[in-house]
Design a protein around this motif. Structure first.
Motif, PDB file in Angstrom:
ATOM      1  N   THR A  14      70.742  67.398  56.085  1.00 49.42           N
ATOM      2  CA  THR A  14      71.734  68.450  56.331  1.00 49.42           C
ATOM      3  C   THR A  14      70.857  69.915  55.943  1.00 49.42           C
ATOM      4  O   THR A  14      71.713  71.045  55.848  1.00 49.42           O
ATOM      5  CB  THR A  14      72.442  67.887  54.967  1.00 49.42           C
ATOM      6  OG1 THR A  14      71.721  67.890  54.020  1.00 49.42           O
ATOM      7  CG2 THR A  14      73.379  66.828  54.870  1.00 49.42           C
ATOM      8  N   ASN A  15      70.217  70.139  55.780  1.00 43.74           N
ATOM      9  CA  ASN A  15      69.457  71.330  55.640  1.00 43.74           C
ATOM     10  C   ASN A  15      69.782  71.788  57.141  1.00 43.74           C
ATOM     11  O   ASN A  15      69.533  73.367  56.870  1.00 43.74           O
ATOM     12  CB  ASN A  15      68.106  71.349  55.044  1.00 43.74           C
ATOM     13  CG  ASN A  15      68.135  70.565  53.255  1.00 43.74           C
ATOM     14  OD1 ASN A  15      68.756  71.146  52.484  1.00 43.74           O
ATOM     15  ND2 ASN A  15      66.883  71.857  53.165  1.00 43.74           N
ATOM     16  N   GLN A  36      71.566  60.506  56.562  1.00 46.11           N
ATOM     17  CA  GLN A  36      70.242  61.050  57.614  1.00 46.11           C
ATOM     18  C   GLN A  36      69.199  60.408  58.446  1.00 46.11           C
ATOM     19  O   GLN A  36      68.756  59.597  57.787  1.00 46.11           O
ATOM     20  CB  GLN A  36      69.492  62.498  56.133  1.00 46.11           C
ATOM     21  CG  GLN A  36      70.443  62.832  55.415  1.00 46.11           C
ATOM     22  CD  GLN A  36      69.337  64.541  54.452  1.00 46.11           C
ATOM     23  OE1 GLN A  36      69.317  65.657  55.212  1.00 46.11           O
ATOM     24  NE2 GLN A  36      68.874  63.610  54.572  1.00 46.11           N
ATOM     25  N   ASN A  38      67.205  62.334  59.903  1.00 52.37           N
ATOM     26  CA  ASN A  38      65.639  62.985  59.984  1.00 52.37           C
ATOM     27  C   ASN A  38      65.511  63.425  58.819  1.00 52.37           C
ATOM     28  O   ASN A  38      65.211  64.682  58.908  1.00 52.37           O
ATOM     29  CB  ASN A  38      65.500  63.366  61.045  1.00 52.37           C
ATOM     30  CG  ASN A  38      63.827  64.121  61.575  1.00 52.37           C
ATOM     31  OD1 ASN A  38      63.132  63.817  60.569  1.00 52.37           O
ATOM     32  ND2 ASN A  38      64.015  65.314  62.339  1.00 52.37           N
ATOM     33  N   GLY A  39      66.052  62.920  57.381  1.00 46.38           N
ATOM     34  CA  GLY A  39      65.603  63.422  56.280  1.00 46.38           C
ATOM     35  C   GLY A  39      64.754  64.113  55.829  1.00 46.38           C
ATOM     36  O   GLY A  39      62.973  63.916  56.782  1.00 46.38           O
ATOM     37  N   ARG A  40      63.987  65.555  55.542  1.00 44.67           N
ATOM     38  CA  ARG A  40      63.171  66.060  55.217  1.00 44.67           C
ATOM     39  C   ARG A  40      63.088  65.862  53.546  1.00 44.67           C
ATOM     40  O   ARG A  40      63.905  66.610  53.241  1.00 44.67           O
ATOM     41  CB  ARG A  40      62.843  67.339  56.137  1.00 44.67           C
ATOM     42  CG  ARG A  40      63.001  67.027  57.889  1.00 44.67           C
ATOM     43  CD  ARG A  40      63.404  68.282  58.176  1.00 44.67           C
ATOM     44  NE  ARG A  40      64.419  69.643  57.899  1.00 44.67           N
ATOM     45  CZ  ARG A  40      64.227  70.248  57.700  1.00 44.67           C
ATOM     46  NH1 ARG A  40      62.923  71.214  56.877  1.00 44.67           N
ATOM     47  NH2 ARG A  40      65.121  71.566  57.268  1.00 44.67           N
ATOM     48  N   TRP A  55      73.202  62.973  50.123  1.00 44.16           N
ATOM     49  CA  TRP A  55      72.496  63.540  50.342  1.00 44.16           C
ATOM     50  C   TRP A  55      73.109  65.611  51.452  1.00 44.16           C
ATOM     51  O   TRP A  55      73.783  65.456  51.763  1.00 44.16           O
ATOM     52  CB  TRP A  55      71.699  63.417  51.778  1.00 44.16           C
ATOM     53  CG  TRP A  55      71.860  61.842  52.473  1.00 44.16           C
ATOM     54  CD1 TRP A  55      72.271  60.657  52.423  1.00 44.16           C
ATOM     55  CD2 TRP A  55      71.027  61.206  51.353  1.00 44.16           C
ATOM     56  NE1 TRP A  55      71.744  59.669  52.082  1.00 44.16           N
ATOM     57  CE2 TRP A  55      70.812  60.134  51.106  1.00 44.16           C
ATOM     58  CE3 TRP A  55      69.669  61.757  50.140  1.00 44.16           C
ATOM     59  CZ2 TRP A  55      69.755  58.641  50.502  1.00 44.16           C
ATOM     60  CZ3 TRP A  55      68.745  60.615  49.525  1.00 44.16           C
ATOM     61  CH2 TRP A  55      69.212  59.190  49.740  1.00 44.16           C
ATOM     62  N   SER A  57      73.177  69.810  50.926  1.00 43.19           N
ATOM     63  CA  SER A  57      72.733  71.250  51.183  1.00 43.19           C
ATOM     64  C   SER A  57      74.027  72.453  50.479  1.00 43.19           C
ATOM     65  O   SER A  57      74.713  72.260  50.798  1.00 43.19           O
ATOM     66  CB  SER A  57      72.230  71.473  52.325  1.00 43.19           C
ATOM     67  OG  SER A  57      71.362  70.527  52.589  1.00 43.19           O
ATOM     68  N   ASP A  98      60.722  68.038  40.360  1.00 42.47           N
ATOM     69  CA  ASP A  98      62.035  66.100  40.822  1.00 42.47           C
ATOM     70  C   ASP A  98      62.262  66.209  39.850  1.00 42.47           C
ATOM     71  O   ASP A  98      62.024  65.814  38.849  1.00 42.47           O
ATOM     72  CB  ASP A  98      61.267  65.253  41.328  1.00 42.47           C
ATOM     73  CG  ASP A  98      59.933  65.856  41.997  1.00 42.47           C
ATOM     74  OD1 ASP A  98      60.164  66.123  43.079  1.00 42.47           O
ATOM     75  OD2 ASP A  98      58.894  64.568  41.956  1.00 42.47           O
ATOM     76  N   ILE A 109      64.810  68.056  45.588  1.00 41.95           N
ATOM     77  CA  ILE A 109      64.845  68.879  46.073  1.00 41.95           C
ATOM     78  C   ILE A 109      64.298  69.440  46.853  1.00 41.95           C
ATOM     79  O   ILE A 109      62.516  70.324  47.061  1.00 41.95           O
ATOM     80  CB  ILE A 109      65.645  70.333  45.083  1.00 41.95           C
ATOM     81  CG1 ILE A 109      66.225  69.273  44.228  1.00 41.95           C
ATOM     82  CG2 ILE A 109      65.759  71.254  44.756  1.00 41.95           C
ATOM     83  CD1 ILE A 109      66.112  69.875  42.010  1.00 41.95           C
ATOM     84  N   GLY A 126      68.751  71.696  49.306  1.00 44.34           N
ATOM     85  CA  GLY A 126      68.625  70.391  49.443  1.00 44.34           C
ATOM     86  C   GLY A 126      68.648  69.351  48.801  1.00 44.34           C
ATOM     87  O   GLY A 126      67.329  70.224  47.505  1.00 44.34           O
ATOM     88  N   GLY A 128      68.699  65.572  47.035  1.00 45.16           N
ATOM     89  CA  GLY A 128      69.307  64.121  47.562  1.00 45.16           C
ATOM     90  C   GLY A 128      68.770  63.473  46.356  1.00 45.16           C
ATOM     91  O   GLY A 128      68.081  63.473  45.816  1.00 45.16           O
TER      92      GLY A 128
HETATM   93  C1  BTN Z   1      61.216  66.098  47.825  1.00 43.24           C
HETATM   94  O1  BTN Z   1      60.981  66.142  47.054  1.00 43.24           O
HETATM   95  O2  BTN Z   1      60.212  65.927  48.657  1.00 43.24           O
HETATM   96  C2  BTN Z   1      62.338  67.405  48.919  1.00 43.24           C
HETATM   97  C3  BTN Z   1      63.798  66.086  48.726  1.00 43.24           C
HETATM   98  C4  BTN Z   1      64.893  66.702  49.584  1.00 43.24           C
HETATM   99  C5  BTN Z   1      65.912  65.873  50.895  1.00 43.24           C
HETATM  100  C6  BTN Z   1      66.930  66.350  50.656  1.00 43.24           C
HETATM  101  S1  BTN Z   1      68.618  65.687  50.969  1.00 43.24           S
HETATM  102  C7  BTN Z   1      68.988  66.739  51.200  1.00 43.24           C
HETATM  103  C8  BTN Z   1      68.596  68.187  52.512  1.00 43.24           C
HETATM  104  N1  BTN Z   1      67.675  66.861  53.619  1.00 43.24           N
HETATM  105  C9  BTN Z   1      67.092  67.497  53.640  1.00 43.24           C
HETATM  106  O3  BTN Z   1      66.544  67.547  54.936  1.00 43.24           O
HETATM  107  N2  BTN Z   1      66.453  67.340  52.568  1.00 43.24           N
HETATM  108  C10 BTN Z   1      66.873  67.331  51.852  1.00 43.24           C
END
Ligand code: BTN
Length: 241
Positions: A14-15, A36, A38-40, A55, A57, A98, A109, A126, A128
């Motif tokens: 979503t980011n 997601q 490929n969530g980051r 999930w 942003s 966190d 975040i 972002g 999550g």
């Molecule tokens: C972390 O604690 O490492 C940060 C995690 C962040 C996850 C959220 S989910 C929505 C948004 N899109 C992503 O790819 N990452 C953030």
């Protein structure tokens, strides 16, 4: 926040979607997805984002210096922890940002921005949240350190209601940030945090700093005191003793 909500079944991240829309989007636009692929996470880590989670942003366009953007990450942590508390979940904040239940992470975040030296085009925050994601269904290496809203409550939560509470909480904090700056947010962060006042080991790329966490500065650096003095740690991993 949330006048314009873009909902997707599946996205990479979503980011990434929010960053593509950023310049043209209205402030407060939300991008939210069921899954997601490929969530980051921070530090380039993957962020496991199965169905059942939240999930999303948020696109913001604050008139602040890029150097002050970390304050918005602190703001988001406060907003998430407050929304969880409204849902009867005893959430705290663990440095750097966190949202946790005790020691177990329930939300991460990731703030990214499009900025020049002294001007922010937009910020993407972002968020999550492990909402209806049973902890036992997470990859094994994450189970020990993770929590979810459904696991802590013993039942699935209504995600729409939670997102509504979260967006309201974000809006309250953001309006306050725009009027008063970050003073109140820092105070709230400190009182919601379970890091401050604790003996910690902070692991940084260069060394481990052990001592008592006594506060944070406006940039989100953790203040750690020990026999050698007072250290401000801008980034690292924090372990509770
Ligand atoms: C972390 O604690 O490492 C940060 C995690 C962040 C996850 C959220 S989910 C929505 C948004 N899109 C992503 O790819 N990452 C953030």
């Amino acid at each position: 926040i949330g006048n314009d909500i873009h909902y997707f079944e599946t996205v990479d991240s979503t980011n990434d979607v929010a960053k593509k829309m950023g310049i043209r989007a209205e402030e407060g636009t939300i991008v939210v997805a069921e899954v997601q692929e490929n969530g980051r996470g921070r530090k380039g880590d993957p962020w496991i984002s199965p169905k059942g989670g939240i999930w999303l942003s948020v696109i913001l366009k604050p008139s602040i210096l890029p150097a002050h953007a970390p304050r918005l990450t602190l703001m988001a942590g406060v907003a998430v922890a407050n929304a969880m508390r409204q849902f009867g979940v005893d959430a705290s904040i663990k440095w750097p940002n966190d949202v946790v239940i005790g020691k177990k992470k329930i939300c991460g975040i990731l703030t990214e921005m499009d900025a020049e030296a002294d001007h922010i085009g937009f910020v993407v925050i972002g968020i999550g949240i492990n909402a209806n994601v049973p902890v036992e269904e997470l990859p094994e290496e994450l189970r020990e350190g993770s929590m979810s809203l459904s696991s802590i409550k013993g039942e699935r939560i209504n995600r729409a209601e939670f997102v509504q509470a979260l967006l309201k909480s974000l809006e309250t904090e953001y309006l306050r940030f725009k009027v008063d700056g970050s003073t109140k947010i820092l105070e709230d962060w400190i009182s919601l945090s379970n890091t401050i006042g604790r003996q910690v080991d902070v692991i940084t790329p260069h060394k481990i700093i052990s001592g008592k966490a006594t506060g944070i500065n406006p940039d989100g650096a953790l203040i750690v005191e020990n026999d050698e003095g007072v250290h401000e740690v801008i980034a690292g991993r924090c372990i509770y003793k």
